[in-house]
Design a protein around this motif. Sequence first.
Motif, PDB file in Angstrom:
ATOM      1  N   THR A  47      55.937  66.922  25.641  1.00 50.39           N
ATOM      2  CA  THR A  47      55.018  66.116  24.838  1.00 50.39           C
ATOM      3  C   THR A  47      53.890  65.551  25.686  1.00 50.39           C
ATOM      4  O   THR A  47      52.873  65.113  25.158  1.00 50.39           O
ATOM      5  CB  THR A  47      55.768  64.954  24.144  1.00 50.39           C
ATOM      6  N   GLY A  48      54.086  65.561  27.008  1.00 53.32           N
ATOM      7  CA  GLY A  48      53.041  65.086  27.903  1.00 53.32           C
ATOM      8  C   GLY A  48      52.961  63.585  28.023  1.00 53.32           C
ATOM      9  O   GLY A  48      51.916  63.043  28.384  1.00 53.32           O
ATOM     10  N   LEU A  49      54.066  62.876  27.740  1.00 54.22           N
ATOM     11  CA  LEU A  49      54.091  61.416  27.814  1.00 54.22           C
ATOM     12  C   LEU A  49      54.950  60.986  29.001  1.00 54.22           C
ATOM     13  O   LEU A  49      56.148  61.250  29.040  1.00 54.22           O
ATOM     14  CB  LEU A  49      54.656  60.820  26.521  1.00 54.22           C
ATOM     15  N   LEU A  50      54.326  60.320  29.964  1.00 56.34           N
ATOM     16  CA  LEU A  50      55.039  59.862  31.155  1.00 56.34           C
ATOM     17  C   LEU A  50      55.534  58.442  30.941  1.00 56.34           C
ATOM     18  O   LEU A  50      54.753  57.492  30.948  1.00 56.34           O
ATOM     19  CB  LEU A  50      54.128  59.922  32.383  1.00 56.34           C
ATOM     20  N   SER A  51      56.837  58.304  30.756  1.00 54.42           N
ATOM     21  CA  SER A  51      57.451  56.989  30.569  1.00 54.42           C
ATOM     22  C   SER A  51      58.068  56.528  31.883  1.00 54.42           C
ATOM     23  O   SER A  51      58.859  57.253  32.485  1.00 54.42           O
ATOM     24  CB  SER A  51      58.531  57.059  29.484  1.00 54.42           C
ATOM     25  N   PHE A  52      57.710  55.326  32.306  1.00 52.06           N
ATOM     26  CA  PHE A  52      58.323  54.739  33.502  1.00 52.06           C
ATOM     27  C   PHE A  52      59.390  53.721  33.117  1.00 52.06           C
ATOM     28  O   PHE A  52      59.819  52.925  33.961  1.00 52.06           O
ATOM     29  CB  PHE A  52      57.263  54.067  34.372  1.00 52.06           C
ATOM     30  N   GLY A  53      59.820  53.762  31.859  1.00 49.37           N
ATOM     31  CA  GLY A  53      60.796  52.777  31.415  1.00 49.37           C
ATOM     32  C   GLY A  53      62.025  53.363  30.771  1.00 49.37           C
ATOM     33  O   GLY A  53      62.726  52.685  30.014  1.00 49.37           O
ATOM     34  N   HIS A  54      62.325  54.632  31.066  1.00 53.48           N
ATOM     35  CA  HIS A  54      63.445  55.272  30.378  1.00 53.48           C
ATOM     36  C   HIS A  54      64.802  54.712  30.790  1.00 53.48           C
ATOM     37  O   HIS A  54      65.786  54.906  30.078  1.00 53.48           O
ATOM     38  CB  HIS A  54      63.398  56.784  30.593  1.00 53.48           C
ATOM     39  N   ALA A  55      64.861  54.032  31.925  1.00 54.69           N
ATOM     40  CA  ALA A  55      66.129  53.419  32.329  1.00 54.69           C
ATOM     41  C   ALA A  55      66.551  52.336  31.344  1.00 54.69           C
ATOM     42  O   ALA A  55      67.741  52.023  31.236  1.00 54.69           O
ATOM     43  CB  ALA A  55      65.997  52.832  33.730  1.00 54.69           C
ATOM     44  N   ALA A  56      65.590  51.769  30.615  1.00 57.24           N
ATOM     45  CA  ALA A  56      65.930  50.738  29.625  1.00 57.24           C
ATOM     46  C   ALA A  56      66.864  51.301  28.561  1.00 57.24           C
ATOM     47  O   ALA A  56      67.810  50.633  28.129  1.00 57.24           O
ATOM     48  CB  ALA A  56      64.654  50.203  28.970  1.00 57.24           C
ATOM     49  N   PHE A  57      66.636  52.533  28.146  1.00 53.25           N
ATOM     50  CA  PHE A  57      67.479  53.157  27.116  1.00 53.25           C
ATOM     51  C   PHE A  57      68.822  53.579  27.708  1.00 53.25           C
ATOM     52  O   PHE A  57      69.857  53.454  27.061  1.00 53.25           O
ATOM     53  CB  PHE A  57      66.748  54.360  26.509  1.00 53.25           C
ATOM     54  N   PHE A  58      68.778  54.068  28.933  1.00 54.37           N
ATOM     55  CA  PHE A  58      69.992  54.452  29.654  1.00 54.37           C
ATOM     56  C   PHE A  58      70.907  53.241  29.813  1.00 54.37           C
ATOM     57  O   PHE A  58      72.109  53.301  29.528  1.00 54.37           O
ATOM     58  CB  PHE A  58      69.584  55.016  31.016  1.00 54.37           C
ATOM     59  N   ALA A 209      64.793  58.769  23.663  1.00 56.03           N
ATOM     60  CA  ALA A 209      65.493  57.518  23.958  1.00 56.03           C
ATOM     61  C   ALA A 209      66.956  57.584  23.529  1.00 56.03           C
ATOM     62  O   ALA A 209      67.851  57.127  24.252  1.00 56.03           O
ATOM     63  CB  ALA A 209      64.788  56.352  23.268  1.00 56.03           C
ATOM     64  N   GLY A 210      67.204  58.141  22.348  1.00 60.64           N
ATOM     65  CA  GLY A 210      68.574  58.255  21.856  1.00 60.64           C
ATOM     66  C   GLY A 210      69.437  59.128  22.754  1.00 60.64           C
ATOM     67  O   GLY A 210      70.599  58.790  23.046  1.00 60.64           O
ATOM     68  N   LEU A 211      68.885  60.249  23.221  1.00 60.87           N
ATOM     69  CA  LEU A 211      69.644  61.145  24.090  1.00 60.87           C
ATOM     70  C   LEU A 211      69.835  60.528  25.485  1.00 60.87           C
ATOM     71  O   LEU A 211      70.879  60.721  26.111  1.00 60.87           O
ATOM     72  CB  LEU A 211      68.933  62.490  24.198  1.00 60.87           C
ATOM     73  N   ALA A 212      68.819  59.791  25.956  1.00 56.14           N
ATOM     74  CA  ALA A 212      68.982  59.077  27.224  1.00 56.14           C
ATOM     75  C   ALA A 212      70.094  58.039  27.087  1.00 56.14           C
ATOM     76  O   ALA A 212      70.899  57.833  28.004  1.00 56.14           O
ATOM     77  CB  ALA A 212      67.669  58.403  27.624  1.00 56.14           C
TER      78      ALA A 212
END
Length: 309
Positions: A47-58, A209-212
């Motif tokens: 999708t070309g979206l760089l998220s630096f906050g994916h640990a929040a969902f993890f 986010a759900g899969l993370a």
Amino acid sequence: MNRTVIAYLALLVLGIVLPFFVYPVLVMKVLCFALFACAFNLLLGYTGLLSFGHAAFFGTAAYVAGYAIKGWGFPPELGILAGAAASALLGWVVGSLAIRRTGIYFAMVTLALAQMVYFFFLQAPFTGGEDGLQGVPRGKLLGLISLANDLNLYYFVLAIFVFGFCLIYRTIHSPFGQILKAIRENEPRAISLGYDVAKYKLLAFVLSAGLAGLAGATKMLVFKFATLTDAHWHSSGEVVLMTILGGMGTVLGPVVGATVIVSLQNELADKVGSLVTVIMGTIFVICVLLFRRGIVGEISALYKRMVGS
């Protein structure tokens, strides 16, 4: 039966027999982070979206699943589902705010919101603060199969990984996935073709986010605790490294990247201590400078050149 199907079946067979040759808990950790990286790759690579906050969902899924199992007495499968659902909901909230911006502004918004989540977990009464949420029982799967046995738990984790991987694979190769690629390549053109780009971005964000979260909740069950490390921005950085090292925008790249990083951390942690972070950073720089397509991307490009020649 084409080569791709044969390759995936061979990998599945390898996954089934691997715990008889390698410490099962290490392989489970690899599978959890591989699913985390695959979920992140759906957002960045397709999708070309760089998220630096994916640990929040993890981390959110780890805490919610852990508390649901330990505090509310949920069985492990429902606890994991609760964690994944909480992460998907958080993903909808964060995504609704973040997709209003693009590029570095999108990345900074996700990082800022993730830090808010981190400090919430630091101070919330049910998380255990800096000590984390410990002593989470693994319980019994469907009330029948004891997950206290590492081998039983391994096949449960493998099933979760295969489910998540297949869902991502199907998404990538669906019409929805093709639209995500179009957004990545040329967003203005996708808009001109009549696609509601914001809606597609948000759907991709929530799914990622759900899969993370599914990966985070599963990791919590493996180690029987959730800590602030799961929600720290360092974890967000690690998943970026795994994805780029393995091959951004490739199906197997995140799996390979997660395997390399987790294995190196496991081997070097006792030998070099805190220098592990320096080594990981060096690998990242080398990969960006010399292997921009990642391990799988470079191998795929080499194979195509050989076949073409």
